[in-house]
Design a protein around this motif. Sequence first.
Motif, PDB file in Angstrom:
ATOM      1  N   ALA A 271      54.651  51.320  16.001  1.00  0.00           N
ATOM      2  CA  ALA A 271      54.257  52.614  15.420  1.00  0.00           C
ATOM      3  C   ALA A 271      52.805  52.580  14.927  1.00  0.00           C
ATOM      4  N   LEU A 272      52.366  51.425  14.454  1.00  0.00           N
ATOM      5  CA  LEU A 272      51.001  51.306  13.926  1.00  0.00           C
ATOM      6  C   LEU A 272      49.967  51.412  15.050  1.00  0.00           C
ATOM      7  N   HIS A 273      50.270  50.817  16.192  1.00  0.00           N
ATOM      8  CA  HIS A 273      49.280  50.772  17.273  1.00  0.00           C
ATOM      9  C   HIS A 273      49.488  51.855  18.327  1.00  0.00           C
ATOM     10  N   HIS A 274      50.587  52.573  18.249  1.00  0.00           N
ATOM     11  CA  HIS A 274      50.894  53.597  19.254  1.00  0.00           C
ATOM     12  C   HIS A 274      49.697  54.523  19.473  1.00  0.00           C
ATOM     13  N   PRO A 275      49.321  54.859  20.699  1.00  0.00           N
ATOM     14  CA  PRO A 275      50.008  54.560  21.957  1.00  0.00           C
ATOM     15  C   PRO A 275      49.585  53.237  22.613  1.00  0.00           C
ATOM     16  N   GLU A 276      48.726  52.476  21.925  1.00  0.00           N
ATOM     17  CA  GLU A 276      48.355  51.183  22.505  1.00  0.00           C
ATOM     18  C   GLU A 276      49.483  50.174  22.277  1.00  0.00           C
ATOM     19  N   ARG A 277      49.457  49.082  23.032  1.00  0.00           N
ATOM     20  CA  ARG A 277      50.320  47.924  22.751  1.00  0.00           C
ATOM     21  C   ARG A 277      49.396  46.823  22.265  1.00  0.00           C
ATOM     22  N   SER A 278      49.732  46.242  21.126  1.00  0.00           N
ATOM     23  CA  SER A 278      48.826  45.252  20.563  1.00  0.00           C
ATOM     24  C   SER A 278      49.580  43.946  20.332  1.00  0.00           C
ATOM     25  N   ASP A 279      48.849  42.847  20.288  1.00  0.00           N
ATOM     26  CA  ASP A 279      49.457  41.552  19.985  1.00  0.00           C
ATOM     27  C   ASP A 279      50.107  41.592  18.606  1.00  0.00           C
ATOM     28  N   LEU A 280      51.296  41.029  18.488  1.00  0.00           N
ATOM     29  CA  LEU A 280      51.944  40.962  17.171  1.00  0.00           C
ATOM     30  C   LEU A 280      52.330  39.505  16.914  1.00  0.00           C
ATOM     31  N   PRO A 281      52.380  39.107  15.641  1.00  0.00           N
ATOM     32  CA  PRO A 281      52.645  37.688  15.338  1.00  0.00           C
ATOM     33  C   PRO A 281      54.133  37.349  15.432  1.00  0.00           C
ATOM     34  N   LEU A 282      54.707  37.534  16.609  1.00  0.00           N
ATOM     35  CA  LEU A 282      56.150  37.310  16.777  1.00  0.00           C
ATOM     36  C   LEU A 282      56.386  36.251  17.839  1.00  0.00           C
ATOM     37  N   GLU A 283      57.444  35.476  17.643  1.00  0.00           N
ATOM     38  CA  GLU A 283      57.829  34.481  18.648  1.00  0.00           C
ATOM     39  C   GLU A 283      58.436  35.203  19.840  1.00  0.00           C
ATOM     40  N   PRO A 284      58.018  34.878  21.075  1.00  0.00           N
ATOM     41  CA  PRO A 284      58.671  35.505  22.230  1.00  0.00           C
ATOM     42  C   PRO A 284      60.123  35.045  22.338  1.00  0.00           C
ATOM     43  N   LEU A 285      60.970  35.897  22.877  1.00  0.00           N
ATOM     44  CA  LEU A 285      62.375  35.500  23.048  1.00  0.00           C
ATOM     45  C   LEU A 285      62.480  34.429  24.130  1.00  0.00           C
ATOM     46  N   ASP A 286      63.258  33.411  23.867  1.00  0.00           N
ATOM     47  CA  ASP A 286      63.499  32.363  24.860  1.00  0.00           C
ATOM     48  C   ASP A 286      64.884  32.638  25.465  1.00  0.00           C
ATOM     49  N   LEU A 287      64.872  33.391  26.558  1.00  0.00           N
ATOM     50  CA  LEU A 287      66.144  33.866  27.112  1.00  0.00           C
ATOM     51  C   LEU A 287      67.028  32.720  27.602  1.00  0.00           C
ATOM     52  N   ALA A 288      66.417  31.690  28.175  1.00  0.00           N
ATOM     53  CA  ALA A 288      67.227  30.570  28.670  1.00  0.00           C
ATOM     54  C   ALA A 288      67.925  29.878  27.502  1.00  0.00           C
ATOM     55  N   ALA A 289      67.210  29.764  26.368  1.00  0.00           N
ATOM     56  CA  ALA A 289      67.830  29.122  25.197  1.00  0.00           C
ATOM     57  C   ALA A 289      68.932  30.026  24.623  1.00  0.00           C
ATOM     58  N   ILE A 290      68.712  31.333  24.681  1.00  0.00           N
ATOM     59  CA  ILE A 290      69.720  32.267  24.151  1.00  0.00           C
ATOM     60  C   ILE A 290      70.982  32.213  25.021  1.00  0.00           C
ATOM     61  N   GLY A 291      70.782  32.156  26.327  1.00  0.00           N
ATOM     62  CA  GLY A 291      71.903  31.935  27.244  1.00  0.00           C
ATOM     63  C   GLY A 291      72.747  33.159  27.522  1.00  0.00           C
ATOM     64  N   GLN A 292      73.268  33.778  26.489  1.00  0.00           N
ATOM     65  CA  GLN A 292      74.132  34.933  26.743  1.00  0.00           C
ATOM     66  C   GLN A 292      74.060  35.950  25.609  1.00  0.00           C
TER      67      GLN A 292
END
Length: 388
Positions: A271-292
């Motif tokens: 919402a802060l950067h809309h309509p741009e997409r900006s880098d955020l200090p978040l860990e990317p999801l590790d889908l293989a580790a999540i598994g299901q």
Amino acid sequence: MSRRVSIFGATGSIGQNTLSLLRRDPGAYQVVALTGDRNIEVLAAAAREFGAEVAVTADETRLGELRTALAGTKVEAAAGAAALIEAAARPADWIMSAIVGAAGLAPGLAALKHGTTLALANKESLVTAGPLLLATARRDGARILPVDSEHSGIFQALGGAPVDSLSRVIITASGGAFRDWPLEALEGATPEQAASHPNWDMGQRITIDSASMFNKALELIETREFFGLPASQIETIIHPESLIHALVEFRDKGILAHMGPPDMRHAIGYALHHPERSDLPLEPLDLAAIGQMTFRAPDPARYPALTLARQVMEIGGLAGAVFNGAKEAALDAFLDRRISFTAMAVVVGKVIEKMSAEGLGKAAITLESVREADQMARRHAFDTAARR
Ligand code: NDP
């Protein structure tokens, strides 16, 4: 040129997360107003750090404390409901609405009247007065961007597609603290137990509302109000991993899901950067580790609040204000240990039943009528709780 921003509810969980994003690029923002209620130290510290024009506490009795905490700075100190409205009227490009509860409505409306972009975390505004809020935004050239993760998810998945291209919207729910408790144990659940969320780190009230699913009930109504969808096209599903926040199903049965880490800084940052997409200090999801990822239908016996939300959507009009007011009073009663966890839904149900006989659905939605309905619902809920 720096953007002028204000944060209503700056001392809370959403407010502090918003400040943490501004802190990453302080030169980009000029902070106009920061508001809080009881946490004067936190409010004053943020106002000092960001050089806010004004700091407002909603609690008039704390003005002296706020003045003392801001001594020696250029930050104005103010207090009370009128000061909140005045702060919301100060020109700003972007305002975060993150006061908890019905108290967020009036400042949010005041901000919209000045044509700003309102990042709306305060779902109670839409639940109690959705048509008023949206009409004000339309009339005054303002914009509302959803911050609730599910609604941000719907908004992002829609990508500007018209709402009539949808056949269904599904919002996910973690199931809250008592998702796997035996049903008969819920009666004895304490506020401390309810205030511990499996996935999200949030304010105390919304965390307990997640355990009871009153939060999801509010979100069902919020979805209807914000996106203008009929109740029959809005569903909720339990998704314990909280990785998918919302799914939109188009008429051709294609589904787009919005997925991301269970961290509110994603929706706030969007919402802060809309309509741009900006880098955020978040860990990317590790889908293989999540598994299901898993899904299950919500059990109406465990989550009666969802059934109440359907009733509220059917009644319409001021039913949302009554629902929210009764829910807030029932939550206060639970926090004070006057009623049990399961009694909250019973109390709210009784208030809706009592007040729906009074023509709730047909009443006009104004700030005044919403306030009256809210106050009456709280009184009825208080009395009903006292009789239990
Ligand atoms: P918190 O309880 O953490 O913070 C609430 C904020 O509102 C604080 O700044 C508090 O001030 C202020 N406040 C409390 N009562 C009043 C009042 N009567 N008048 C003015 N200000 C008041 O809440 P959250 O940050 O968790 O939630 C804020 C809103 O965002 C809620 O509507 C919630 O439903 C919504 N939301 C929150 C999410 C989350 O992850 N936390 C997720 C999605 C939506 P003080 O602290 O100084 O007393």
